[in-house]
Scaffold this motif. Structure first.
Motif, PDB file in Angstrom:
ATOM      1  N   GLU A 199      50.892  44.192  36.300  1.00  0.00           N
ATOM      2  CA  GLU A 199      50.846  43.843  34.874  1.00  0.00           C
ATOM      3  C   GLU A 199      49.572  44.320  34.192  1.00  0.00           C
ATOM      4  O   GLU A 199      49.508  44.390  32.965  1.00  0.00           O
ATOM      5  N   LYS A 200      48.582  44.694  34.970  1.00  0.00           N
ATOM      6  CA  LYS A 200      47.337  45.232  34.416  1.00  0.00           C
ATOM      7  C   LYS A 200      47.319  46.763  34.407  1.00  0.00           C
ATOM      8  O   LYS A 200      46.311  47.369  34.029  1.00  0.00           O
ATOM      9  N   CYS A 223      40.787  44.228  43.978  1.00  0.00           N
ATOM     10  CA  CYS A 223      40.086  45.217  43.159  1.00  0.00           C
ATOM     11  C   CYS A 223      39.455  44.616  41.911  1.00  0.00           C
ATOM     12  O   CYS A 223      38.714  45.292  41.205  1.00  0.00           O
ATOM     13  N   GLY A 224      39.784  43.362  41.619  1.00  0.00           N
ATOM     14  CA  GLY A 224      39.158  42.694  40.491  1.00  0.00           C
ATOM     15  C   GLY A 224      39.803  42.960  39.149  1.00  0.00           C
ATOM     16  O   GLY A 224      39.210  42.656  38.102  1.00  0.00           O
ATOM     17  N   CYS A 225      41.030  43.484  39.141  1.00  0.00           N
ATOM     18  CA  CYS A 225      41.682  43.775  37.864  1.00  0.00           C
ATOM     19  C   CYS A 225      42.234  42.528  37.183  1.00  0.00           C
ATOM     20  O   CYS A 225      42.589  42.561  36.009  1.00  0.00           O
ATOM     21  N   GLY A 226      42.327  41.446  37.940  1.00  0.00           N
ATOM     22  CA  GLY A 226      42.823  40.206  37.366  1.00  0.00           C
ATOM     23  C   GLY A 226      44.300  39.962  37.590  1.00  0.00           C
ATOM     24  O   GLY A 226      44.865  39.004  37.061  1.00  0.00           O
ATOM     25  N   GLY A 227      44.929  40.813  38.394  1.00  0.00           N
ATOM     26  CA  GLY A 227      46.347  40.632  38.702  1.00  0.00           C
ATOM     27  C   GLY A 227      46.593  40.710  40.190  1.00  0.00           C
ATOM     28  O   GLY A 227      45.667  40.884  40.980  1.00  0.00           O
ATOM     29  N   GLY A 228      47.859  40.585  40.571  1.00  0.00           N
ATOM     30  CA  GLY A 228      48.234  40.745  41.969  1.00  0.00           C
ATOM     31  C   GLY A 228      48.798  42.124  42.209  1.00  0.00           C
ATOM     32  O   GLY A 228      48.783  42.990  41.331  1.00  0.00           O
ATOM     33  N   MET A 259      49.065  47.415  49.900  1.00  0.00           N
ATOM     34  CA  MET A 259      49.400  46.082  50.402  1.00  0.00           C
ATOM     35  C   MET A 259      48.154  45.269  50.746  1.00  0.00           C
ATOM     36  O   MET A 259      48.230  44.054  50.921  1.00  0.00           O
ATOM     37  N   ARG A 260      47.020  45.921  50.824  1.00  0.00           N
ATOM     38  CA  ARG A 260      45.765  45.215  51.064  1.00  0.00           C
ATOM     39  C   ARG A 260      45.082  44.800  49.761  1.00  0.00           C
ATOM     40  O   ARG A 260      43.940  44.344  49.761  1.00  0.00           O
ATOM     41  N   GLY A 261      45.777  44.995  48.660  1.00  0.00           N
ATOM     42  CA  GLY A 261      45.243  44.571  47.375  1.00  0.00           C
ATOM     43  C   GLY A 261      44.184  45.481  46.806  1.00  0.00           C
ATOM     44  O   GLY A 261      43.378  45.066  45.965  1.00  0.00           O
TER      45      GLY A 261
END
Length: 337
Positions: A178-179, A242-247, A185-187
């Motif tokens: 969404e960002k 990664c700190g983008c604020g989403g999953g 898969m490791r985010g």
């Protein structure tokens, strides 16, 4: 005429086989959610959608994942290409369609060679028209897709206008969250050098073109259909690294979603369901062909993304497990062949 009650039973067994969560990723939760939404077998719904493509129609297929994008865009993973090749082969044999494969230009050689090992000869669009008309050659058209947002959107509009596809199919193709970020898969953000093919699928859905998607982790095109379940049950589904604020969950949805513990297994099961419906064993993905495709992907440098090495394990699952899935799918549908 296929026995519909038998086909339904076989479909259910195929679903159960490929959704055993041997990788402990949470795919069984995604399977249950997708099954509840579909109201019937996932692989069965996918097979039905593929088999109603008009004879001689056009299907756009995408796969390929730049696996270590922060290191090089030249490296792709081995889950996806062989499964996409299996589906393209079944479509060409069953419906005499023109299949157009989209991926990054950097991954075109490896995916082209994988498709050729599946029995499809790479040609231009013009050559595919000739082959389709006289039914003399099973073909695949390979096209690169833009790796920037603006270029991706423009190419999406152009391709839909030029190809007028009857259906779009995606397997193991990462979509943005969404960002607007593409996650592993490791985010981790690994959107650099990645083709923006999800923009094409978004546009197709807006225009009512059928979309079938296969995924195993929640970050792929199609998983927007079960977004809440990705957030609840998949590692990094609600918060990435990664700190983008989403999953990691992809926002792009689909009409038919097929979940599987390994996306290639989902494609193997779909091909088996197509074979059962058509009463045509030639549509099956066989153990021998699976072995050939595994070897081809190794020789073309596609990576086992779980272990970070180029070998014939896919998603960390050893070679014999993939060959066994092909054999089990063939055995499951043998009563209909």
């Amino acid at each position: 005429m296929a026995d519909t009650a038998l086909i339904a039973r076989l479909d259910s067994r195929l679903d159960q086989l490929v959704n055993i969560d041997v990788g402990e990723r949470g795919v069984e939760h995604l399977f249950e959610a997708a099954l509840a939404l579909e109201g019937r077998s996932l692989v069965g719904a996918a097979a039905d959608a593929l088999l109603v493509v008009p004879e001689g129609g056009t299907v756009v297929i995408t796969t390929g994942s730049v696996s270590r994008a922060w290191i090089t865009p030249e490296l792709g993973e081995n889950d996806g290409p062989s499964g996409a090749a299996v589906i393209a082969r079944a479509l060409v044999l069953a419906r005499n369609v023109t299949c157009v494969m989209l991926c990054e230009e950097t991954l075109l050689p490896a995916i082209r060679n994988t498709c050729q090992a599946a029995g499809l000869f790479p040609v231009t669009l013009e050559q595919a028209v000739i082959a389709k008309a006289d039914k003399s050659l099973a073909t695949i058209v390979m096209l690169p897709f833009a790796t920037d947002d603006e270029g991706g959107l423009e190419q999406a509009k152009t391709l839909l206008a030029e190809l007028n596809p009857d259906l779009l199919f995606s397997t193991e193709r990462v979509g943005r969250n969404e960002k607007g970020v593409y996650h592993s898969m490791r985010g981790i953000d690994y959107g650099m050098g990645r083709a923006r093919v999800d923009l094409l699928f978004d546009l197709a859905l807006e225009r009512g073109i059928p979309v079938v998607a296969v995924g195993d982790g929640g970050n792929e095109i199609g998983m927007g259909k079960v977004a809440d379940h990705v957030k609840a049950h998949v590692p990094y589904g609600d918060t990435c690294q990664c700190g983008c604020g989403g999953g990691i969950g992809a926002v792009t949805g689909c009409d038919v979603l097929v979940t599987a513990a390994c996306s290639n297994w989902g494609c193997t099961a779909i091909a088996a369901a197509m074979a059962a419906r058509a009463g045509n064993a030639n549509l099956l993905h066989t153990p021998g062909r699976e072995a050939l495709l595994l070897d081809t992907m190794v020789s073309n440098g596609l990576i086992n993304s779980t272990h970070g090495v180029v070998d014939d394990s896919v998603d960390g699952f050893p070679r014999q497990s993939h060959i066994a899935v092909a054999e089990l799918c063939r055995t499951i549908v043998s009563r209909a062949l």
